[in-house]
Enzyme design. Sequence first.
Site, PDB file in Angstrom:
ATOM      1  N   PRO A  11       0.854  -0.923   0.055  1.00 27.74           N
ATOM      2  CA  PRO A  11       0.404   0.204  -0.040  1.00 27.74           C
ATOM      3  C   PRO A  11       1.211   1.131   0.293  1.00 27.74           C
ATOM      4  O   PRO A  11       1.951   1.453   0.598  1.00 27.74           O
ATOM      5  CB  PRO A  11      -0.800   0.001   0.957  1.00 27.74           C
ATOM      6  CG  PRO A  11      -0.491  -1.009   2.228  1.00 27.74           C
ATOM      7  CD  PRO A  11       0.507  -2.273   1.133  1.00 27.74           C
ATOM      8  N   ASN A  12       0.806   2.493  -1.149  1.00 27.81           N
ATOM      9  CA  ASN A  12       0.917   3.915  -0.643  1.00 27.81           C
ATOM     10  C   ASN A  12       2.469   3.443  -1.936  1.00 27.81           C
ATOM     11  O   ASN A  12       2.597   4.535  -1.717  1.00 27.81           O
ATOM     12  CB  ASN A  12       1.043   3.806   0.783  1.00 27.81           C
ATOM     13  CG  ASN A  12      -0.377   4.217   1.265  1.00 27.81           C
ATOM     14  OD1 ASN A  12      -1.136   5.231   0.385  1.00 27.81           O
ATOM     15  ND2 ASN A  12      -0.208   3.714   2.327  1.00 27.81           N
ATOM     16  N   ARG A  19       6.055  12.355  -2.976  1.00 25.58           N
ATOM     17  CA  ARG A  19       5.810  12.871  -1.273  1.00 25.58           C
ATOM     18  C   ARG A  19       7.080  12.265  -0.331  1.00 25.58           C
ATOM     19  O   ARG A  19       7.726  11.069  -1.424  1.00 25.58           O
ATOM     20  CB  ARG A  19       4.492  12.743  -0.556  1.00 25.58           C
ATOM     21  CG  ARG A  19       3.661  13.592  -1.281  1.00 25.58           C
ATOM     22  CD  ARG A  19       2.191  13.318  -1.102  1.00 25.58           C
ATOM     23  NE  ARG A  19       1.683  13.398  -1.905  1.00 25.58           N
ATOM     24  CZ  ARG A  19       0.322  13.367  -1.287  1.00 25.58           C
ATOM     25  NH1 ARG A  19      -0.276  12.590  -0.797  1.00 25.58           N
ATOM     26  NH2 ARG A  19      -0.740  14.140  -2.562  1.00 25.58           N
ATOM     27  N   TYR A  24      12.428   8.300   1.136  1.00 26.29           N
ATOM     28  CA  TYR A  24      12.230   7.310  -0.124  1.00 26.29           C
ATOM     29  C   TYR A  24      12.317   7.017  -0.935  1.00 26.29           C
ATOM     30  O   TYR A  24      12.714   6.057  -1.841  1.00 26.29           O
ATOM     31  CB  TYR A  24      10.212   6.745  -0.421  1.00 26.29           C
ATOM     32  CG  TYR A  24       9.888   6.534   1.339  1.00 26.29           C
ATOM     33  CD1 TYR A  24       9.748   5.497   2.349  1.00 26.29           C
ATOM     34  CD2 TYR A  24       8.381   7.174   1.893  1.00 26.29           C
ATOM     35  CE1 TYR A  24       9.590   5.094   3.404  1.00 26.29           C
ATOM     36  CE2 TYR A  24       7.405   6.903   2.149  1.00 26.29           C
ATOM     37  CZ  TYR A  24       8.377   5.747   3.451  1.00 26.29           C
ATOM     38  OH  TYR A  24       7.405   5.265   5.165  1.00 26.29           O
ATOM     39  N   ASN A  75       8.136  -5.632  -0.850  1.00 24.60           N
ATOM     40  CA  ASN A  75       8.441  -4.531   0.291  1.00 24.60           C
ATOM     41  C   ASN A  75       6.431  -4.741   0.644  1.00 24.60           C
ATOM     42  O   ASN A  75       5.645  -4.048  -0.783  1.00 24.60           O
ATOM     43  CB  ASN A  75       8.364  -3.420  -0.810  1.00 24.60           C
ATOM     44  CG  ASN A  75       8.267  -2.282   0.859  1.00 24.60           C
ATOM     45  OD1 ASN A  75       7.623  -2.674   1.007  1.00 24.60           O
ATOM     46  ND2 ASN A  75       9.234  -0.823  -0.242  1.00 24.60           N
ATOM     47  N   ALA A  78       3.410  -1.379   4.617  1.00 23.35           N
ATOM     48  CA  ALA A  78       2.670  -0.811   6.146  1.00 23.35           C
ATOM     49  C   ALA A  78       1.983  -2.423   6.399  1.00 23.35           C
ATOM     50  O   ALA A  78       2.094  -2.393   7.537  1.00 23.35           O
ATOM     51  CB  ALA A  78       1.422  -0.140   6.382  1.00 23.35           C
ATOM     52  N   GLU A  99      12.594 -10.269   1.552  1.00 22.60           N
ATOM     53  CA  GLU A  99      11.927  -8.831   1.896  1.00 22.60           C
ATOM     54  C   GLU A  99      12.694  -7.386   1.534  1.00 22.60           C
ATOM     55  O   GLU A  99      13.945  -7.616   1.329  1.00 22.60           O
ATOM     56  CB  GLU A  99      11.684  -8.842   3.204  1.00 22.60           C
ATOM     57  CG  GLU A  99      11.248  -7.741   4.014  1.00 22.60           C
ATOM     58  CD  GLU A  99      10.989  -8.039   5.803  1.00 22.60           C
ATOM     59  OE1 GLU A  99      11.637  -8.603   5.680  1.00 22.60           O
ATOM     60  OE2 GLU A  99      10.285  -7.124   6.070  1.00 22.60           O
ATOM     61  N   HIS A 101      12.949  -2.949   1.529  1.00 20.98           N
ATOM     62  CA  HIS A 101      12.177  -1.978   1.941  1.00 20.98           C
ATOM     63  C   HIS A 101      13.071  -0.909   1.436  1.00 20.98           C
ATOM     64  O   HIS A 101      14.606  -1.287   2.234  1.00 20.98           O
ATOM     65  CB  HIS A 101      11.899  -2.334   3.506  1.00 20.98           C
ATOM     66  CG  HIS A 101      11.593  -3.015   4.441  1.00 20.98           C
ATOM     67  ND1 HIS A 101       9.858  -2.780   4.311  1.00 20.98           N
ATOM     68  CD2 HIS A 101      11.316  -4.411   4.913  1.00 20.98           C
ATOM     69  CE1 HIS A 101       8.843  -3.988   4.269  1.00 20.98           C
ATOM     70  NE2 HIS A 101       9.967  -4.834   5.305  1.00 20.98           N
ATOM     71  N   ARG A 108      13.640   3.979  12.363  1.00 22.94           N
ATOM     72  CA  ARG A 108      12.197   4.532  12.299  1.00 22.94           C
ATOM     73  C   ARG A 108      11.618   4.359  13.811  1.00 22.94           C
ATOM     74  O   ARG A 108      12.876   3.712  14.678  1.00 22.94           O
ATOM     75  CB  ARG A 108      11.848   4.061  11.040  1.00 22.94           C
ATOM     76  CG  ARG A 108      12.810   4.214   9.818  1.00 22.94           C
ATOM     77  CD  ARG A 108      11.966   4.679   8.724  1.00 22.94           C
ATOM     78  NE  ARG A 108      11.067   4.937   8.315  1.00 22.94           N
ATOM     79  CZ  ARG A 108       9.955   5.383   7.820  1.00 22.94           C
ATOM     80  NH1 ARG A 108      10.009   4.257   6.481  1.00 22.94           N
ATOM     81  NH2 ARG A 108       9.146   6.872   7.384  1.00 22.94           N
TER      82      ARG A 108
HETATM   83  O1  CA2 Z   1      11.024   1.807   3.777  1.00 27.20           O
HETATM   84  C1  CA2 Z   1      10.103   1.342   2.886  1.00 27.20           C
HETATM   85  O2  CA2 Z   1       9.542   0.486   2.290  1.00 27.20           O
HETATM   86  C2  CA2 Z   1       8.133   0.537   3.648  1.00 27.20           C
HETATM   87  O3  CA2 Z   1       8.044  -0.199   2.936  1.00 27.20           O
HETATM   88  C3  CA2 Z   1       7.300   1.522   2.964  1.00 27.20           C
HETATM   89  C4  CA2 Z   1       6.052   1.905   4.205  1.00 27.20           C
HETATM   90  C5  CA2 Z   1       5.896   1.796   5.229  1.00 27.20           C
HETATM   91  O4  CA2 Z   1       4.787   1.787   5.855  1.00 27.20           O
HETATM   92  C6  CA2 Z   1       7.156   0.779   5.955  1.00 27.20           C
HETATM   93  O5  CA2 Z   1       7.350   1.229   7.568  1.00 27.20           O
HETATM   94  C7  CA2 Z   1       8.736   0.736   5.216  1.00 27.20           C
HETATM   95  C8  CA2 Z   1       5.037   3.321   3.483  1.00 27.20           C
HETATM   96  C9  CA2 Z   1       5.113   3.316   1.478  1.00 27.20           C
HETATM   97  C10 CA2 Z   1       4.659   4.385   1.499  1.00 27.20           C
HETATM   98  O6  CA2 Z   1       5.083   4.597   0.452  1.00 27.20           O
HETATM   99  C11 CA2 Z   1       5.335   6.725   0.342  1.00 27.20           C
HETATM  100  C12 CA2 Z   1       5.162   6.828  -0.863  1.00 27.20           C
HETATM  101  C13 CA2 Z   1       5.948   8.236  -0.977  1.00 27.20           C
HETATM  102  C14 CA2 Z   1       4.327   8.702  -0.708  1.00 27.20           C
HETATM  103  C15 CA2 Z   1       3.646   8.330   0.696  1.00 27.20           C
HETATM  104  C16 CA2 Z   1       4.597   7.172   1.102  1.00 27.20           C
END
Ligand code: CA2
Length: 146
Positions: A11-12, A19, A24, A75, A78, A99, A101, A108
Site C-alpha cells: 500500500p501507498n 512525496r 523513500y 515490499n 505497512a 523482503e 524496504h 525509524r
Molecule cells: O521503507 C519501505 O520500503 C517501507 O516498506 C515503506 C512503507 C512503510 O510503511 C514501511 O514501514 C517501510 C510506506 C510506503 C509509503 O510510500 C509512500 C511514498 C510516497 C508518499 C507516501 C507514501
Amino acid sequence: MSKNILIINGPNLNMLGTRQPEVYGSDTLADIEAMCSDHGQGLSLSIDFRQTNDEGEMVTWIQESRATHDAIIINAAAYTHTSVAVLDALLAVEMPVIEVHLSNIHQREEFRQHSYVAKAATGMICGLGAQGYTLALDALANCLDS
Ligand code: CA2
C-alpha cells in the site's frame, strides 16, 4: 529456461516519487520497475512487477504464485508490520522470498521495527533505496542457481 520472479509492492508505494523523497527517494515505482526489468534481463530472470493497496489481493497473488513463479521479492509496506495473513501466505508457498524496504526500518519508529514478513523471508534488504530491489534480484539469481 528463465526463472519467473514475482515482485510485490504494498500500500501507498504507488505514490513513490511524489512525496517524502527524503525518506523513500525520488524514483517512482515505474522507475523501479524499469530498473528491475533491465537488471533481470542481465540475470536471465523474468520480472512480474505489481503493486496493490489491498491486503486480500496481496494474499491471493502470493497463493497463486506457487503455480506460476519461482521466487518472490516483497515490499509489503505497512502490511509488513501488521499482517499475519501475508506471513501465512508466504510461509505456505515454500519458495525463496526476499523482503525489501526502501528505508532502514530499524532506524525509524518502533512500530516499523517489527516485520511479520521477516519470519518467512530468506533474507531482507533495507535502507538502500531502489537499489535494494536489484540487490534482491542478484540474491535470487544466486539462490535459484544453486
Ligand atoms: O521503507 C519501505 O520500503 C517501507 O516498506 C515503506 C512503507 C512503510 O510503511 C514501511 O514501514 C517501510 C510506506 C510506503 C509509503 O510510500 C509512500 C511514498 C510516497 C508518499 C507516501 C507514501
